[in-house]
Design a protein around this motif. Sequence first.
Motif, PDB file in Angstrom:
ATOM      1  N   UNK A  75      52.311  34.975  45.967  1.00 20.94           N
ATOM      2  CA  UNK A  75      51.923  35.022  44.559  1.00 20.94           C
ATOM      3  C   UNK A  75      51.885  36.443  44.017  1.00 20.94           C
ATOM      4  N   UNK A  76      52.221  37.417  44.862  1.00 20.69           N
ATOM      5  CA  UNK A  76      52.090  38.826  44.466  1.00 20.69           C
ATOM      6  C   UNK A  76      52.909  39.157  43.229  1.00 20.69           C
ATOM      7  N   UNK A  77      54.113  38.579  43.123  1.00 25.17           N
ATOM      8  CA  UNK A  77      54.980  38.883  41.982  1.00 25.17           C
ATOM      9  C   UNK A  77      54.339  38.473  40.661  1.00 25.17           C
ATOM     10  N   UNK A  78      53.462  37.472  40.697  1.00 21.82           N
ATOM     11  CA  UNK A  78      52.802  37.021  39.477  1.00 21.82           C
ATOM     12  C   UNK A  78      51.763  38.031  38.990  1.00 21.82           C
ATOM     13  N   UNK A  88      38.301  39.799  42.126  1.00 23.73           N
ATOM     14  CA  UNK A  88      38.573  38.602  41.333  1.00 23.73           C
ATOM     15  C   UNK A  88      39.911  37.982  41.736  1.00 23.73           C
ATOM     16  N   UNK A  89      40.886  38.825  42.002  1.00 20.83           N
ATOM     17  CA  UNK A  89      42.194  38.327  42.423  1.00 20.83           C
ATOM     18  C   UNK A  89      42.081  37.598  43.757  1.00 20.83           C
ATOM     19  N   UNK A  90      41.371  38.187  44.703  1.00 23.31           N
ATOM     20  CA  UNK A  90      41.208  37.560  46.014  1.00 23.31           C
ATOM     21  C   UNK A  90      40.502  36.213  45.901  1.00 23.31           C
ATOM     22  N   UNK A 175      58.396  27.490  41.716  1.00 21.40           N
ATOM     23  CA  UNK A 175      58.057  28.086  40.428  1.00 21.40           C
ATOM     24  C   UNK A 175      59.293  28.700  39.798  1.00 21.40           C
ATOM     25  N   UNK A 176      59.390  28.570  38.484  1.00 13.81           N
ATOM     26  CA  UNK A 176      60.584  28.999  37.758  1.00 13.81           C
ATOM     27  C   UNK A 176      60.977  30.439  38.049  1.00 13.81           C
ATOM     28  N   UNK A 177      59.987  31.330  38.115  1.00 14.10           N
ATOM     29  CA  UNK A 177      60.258  32.755  38.254  1.00 14.10           C
ATOM     30  C   UNK A 177      60.308  33.212  39.707  1.00 14.10           C
ATOM     31  N   UNK A 178      60.153  32.296  40.622  1.00  9.93           N
ATOM     32  CA  UNK A 178      60.151  32.670  42.031  1.00  9.93           C
ATOM     33  C   UNK A 178      61.555  33.095  42.451  1.00  9.93           C
TER      34      UNK A 178
END
Length: 209
Positions: A75-78, A88-90, A175-178
Amino acid sequence: MRFRASSRHEADPSDDTGCHEVAGVRADVGQQATLSGMDHLQEKFHMLDQCRKISFRIIHADDQMFLRNLYATTRAWEFALTIWPEDEKRDFLRRQFDAQDLHYQRVFPKAVRRIICLDDIDIGRLYVDRRDDEMHIIELSLLPAFQGRGIGTDILRSLLNEAHGGKVPVRLKVERQNPAVRLYQRHGFSTISASGHHLSMEWHPDRRG
């Protein structure tokens, strides 16, 4: 091809493969009878590169941290352009992983779930649900350090070879952007529907190039 169980310590994508998503983390004894086909994958990798031993092992309860960390990398690219505080991210990613895991258990209770290993190093996960009329790749993801080395591509091709032999389609969600979308398109997957941020993709053996 079926998956062979291995012991806890036994050697059991960018496009290759960052991740796609549509599991329970413990494979039960009943699943093991359906997993013998991982032998085919392991033999294939031995022939491709004697110095690179790709294998698959059963997931154990103490693998939760590895699986959560692996999920976070997919999910890092998001989050590249976000300004969320790290804590909060974690917390968000932990809750997202737990929700995904519960979803997999409910929707794919008979799926084969394995950790992908390079030699004795855990590098990814592979979840596959096989049915009489289809194969569903639920999860195929690798840690970033092991992407772009042909590992994900080899695993995908082996699964497609199996599906071709059984004359069944292969389906998945991504996911579309993956970036992994490009990998699937190169191997003959086409988009059959879209919902929100996700694409449903399908591969047919009669359309194999």
